[in-house]
Motif scaffolding. Structure first.
Motif, PDB file in Angstrom:
ATOM      1  N   ASN A   1     -10.583  -3.382   9.251  1.00 37.87           N
ATOM      2  CA  ASN A   1     -11.297  -2.597   7.911  1.00 37.87           C
ATOM      3  C   ASN A   1     -10.874  -2.673   7.126  1.00 37.87           C
ATOM      4  O   ASN A   1      -9.128  -2.554   6.900  1.00 37.87           O
ATOM      5  N   GLN A   2     -10.789  -2.991   5.652  1.00 33.24           N
ATOM      6  CA  GLN A   2      -9.956  -2.390   4.912  1.00 33.24           C
ATOM      7  C   GLN A   2      -9.404  -1.288   3.979  1.00 33.24           C
ATOM      8  O   GLN A   2     -10.037  -0.172   3.743  1.00 33.24           O
TER       9      GLN A   2
ATOM     10  N   ASP B   1      -8.908  -1.314  -5.267  1.00 35.06           N
ATOM     11  CA  ASP B   1      -9.053  -1.900  -3.964  1.00 35.06           C
ATOM     12  C   ASP B   1     -10.710  -3.404  -4.273  1.00 35.06           C
ATOM     13  O   ASP B   1     -10.440  -3.821  -3.696  1.00 35.06           O
TER      14      ASP B   1
ATOM     15  N   THR C   1       0.732  -1.253  -0.051  1.00 29.17           N
ATOM     16  CA  THR C   1      -0.171   0.016   0.107  1.00 29.17           C
ATOM     17  C   THR C   1       0.716   1.208   0.048  1.00 29.17           C
ATOM     18  O   THR C   1       0.171   2.122   0.275  1.00 29.17           O
TER      19      THR C   1
ATOM     20  N   LEU D   1      -9.208  -6.423  -3.892  1.00 30.90           N
ATOM     21  CA  LEU D   1      -8.553  -7.215  -3.218  1.00 30.90           C
ATOM     22  C   LEU D   1      -9.455  -7.786  -2.137  1.00 30.90           C
ATOM     23  O   LEU D   1      -9.510  -8.555  -1.078  1.00 30.90           O
ATOM     24  N   ALA D   2     -11.063  -6.925  -2.366  1.00 36.52           N
ATOM     25  CA  ALA D   2     -11.735  -7.491  -1.555  1.00 36.52           C
ATOM     26  C   ALA D   2     -12.206  -8.003  -0.805  1.00 36.52           C
ATOM     27  O   ALA D   2     -12.320  -8.939  -0.116  1.00 36.52           O
ATOM     28  N   ASP D   3     -11.987  -9.409  -1.816  1.00 40.12           N
ATOM     29  CA  ASP D   3     -12.725 -10.771  -1.183  1.00 40.12           C
ATOM     30  C   ASP D   3     -11.241 -12.149  -1.290  1.00 40.12           C
ATOM     31  O   ASP D   3     -11.530 -13.231  -1.088  1.00 40.12           O
TER      32      ASP D   3
ATOM     33  N   THR E   1      -6.351 -11.857   4.222  1.00 37.45           N
ATOM     34  CA  THR E   1      -5.760 -11.038   4.799  1.00 37.45           C
ATOM     35  C   THR E   1      -4.250 -11.821   5.177  1.00 37.45           C
ATOM     36  O   THR E   1      -4.522 -12.950   4.984  1.00 37.45           O
TER      37      THR E   1
ATOM     38  N   LYS F   1      -5.876  -8.904   1.076  1.00 37.20           N
ATOM     39  CA  LYS F   1      -6.387  -8.007   1.210  1.00 37.20           C
ATOM     40  C   LYS F   1      -6.000  -6.999   2.418  1.00 37.20           C
ATOM     41  O   LYS F   1      -5.963  -7.469   3.169  1.00 37.20           O
TER      42      LYS F   1
ATOM     43  N   VAL G   1      -5.538  -4.883   5.737  1.00 39.39           N
ATOM     44  CA  VAL G   1      -6.607  -3.870   6.486  1.00 39.39           C
ATOM     45  C   VAL G   1      -5.937  -3.712   7.770  1.00 39.39           C
ATOM     46  O   VAL G   1      -4.721  -4.157   7.631  1.00 39.39           O
TER      47      VAL G   1
ATOM     48  N   ILE H   1       0.112  -6.385  -0.601  1.00 38.35           N
ATOM     49  CA  ILE H   1      -0.890  -6.552  -1.084  1.00 38.35           C
ATOM     50  C   ILE H   1      -0.898  -7.159  -2.202  1.00 38.35           C
ATOM     51  O   ILE H   1      -1.875  -8.656  -2.806  1.00 38.35           O
TER      52      ILE H   1
END
Length: 261
Positions: free
Chosen positions: A55-56, A71, A17, A74-76, A79, A48, A50, A27
């Protein structure tokens, strides 16, 4: 030239990130494990990012522009904490290699493992950084290194898998080009080290007497134990400031080692 290995080595590359070792998150990680018999295993995984509350973390635009990861991509994804145990087991007992890995990838990976409370001690590994070797020999970037050593154009630069496969090829080509480079991981680790770091971020380094020396700020060059004894607020300031978890752990270990209250 193929690597002369006594134990497995994992070359890895991270997309993150940002560039803050203490705060930023992985990521994407791609790694290639090379066995002493030449067998290889490649793992690539998007993650993802967090925060401490689960929280993402939104990706900065410049990161998405550079990596072409969004984003939504990476949502699914899992972590880092969800894969930390299996990744640590896969990497345990291996030496580590990469490109600019000593300054960035290794310290950041160590932070992620600490956050996830994973059972792995990266200090037991030797670290080989092909960028350091390249800079000592030629002063170039990874894309230029790949062109220079391998006579190829690097397709998919800033993708973790493309970068780390290129790094592995570059290191082998470096061994072919420079006869003074020994095909030995311990030698390559020492050759590609910037300093004799105590912590991965290099805030503390060892001197010739194996004493911990501060490597930044107003006390740079001073023995850490002496500063902890004479400046009662130094320890608290570092523990409350934006230093890596690994740096703070080393600081605490030194404090305990010398019985400083």
């Amino acid at each position: 030239m193929e690597l002369n290995l006594k134990k497995p080595i994992v070359f890895f590359d991270l997309e993150t990130t940002g560039l803050n070792i203490a705060k930023d998150r992985i990521i994407e990680i791609s790694a290639i494990k090379i066995m002493p018999n030449g067998d290889q295993e490649i793992k690539t995984r998007r993650l993802k990012p967090v925060d401490d509350y689960g929280n993402q973390i939104p990706l900065p635009k410049e990161v998405s522009d550079l990596t072409h990861i969004t984003d939504e991509d990476l949502a699914d994804q899992p972590t880092f904490k969800q894969i930390a145990k299996s990744l640590a087991e896969w990497m345990k007992g291996c030496d580590l290699g990469g490109y600019n890995s000593n300054r960035f990838d290794v310290p950041l990976l160590a932070e992620e493992f600490l956050r996830a409370d994973a059972d792995i001690d990266l200090r037991k590994s030797k670290f080989v950084d092909a960028q350091v070797i390249f800079n000592k020999k030629e002063q170039r970037t990874l894309t230029a290194a790949y062109r220079f050593y391998c006579d190829k154009e690097l397709e998919g630069a800033h993708g973790a898998q493309a970068d780390i496969l290129a790094t592995y090829e570059v290191l082998k080509a470096q061994l072919d080009r420079y006869p003074d480079l020994q095909n030995d991981i311990e030698f390559l680790s020492e050759y590609s080290a910037h300093n004799s770091n105590v912590d991965f971020a290099g805030r503390f380094i060892y001197n010739e007497k194996n004493e911990e020396i501060i490597n930044f700020g107003k006390y740079k060059g001073r023995k850490l134990a002496e500063v902890l004894l004479t400046d009662q607020g130094y320890y608290g300031w570092m523990m409350q400031s934006d230093f890596t978890l690994d740096t703070k752990r080393v600081l605490t270990n030194v404090k305990l080692k010398y019985g400083i209250r």
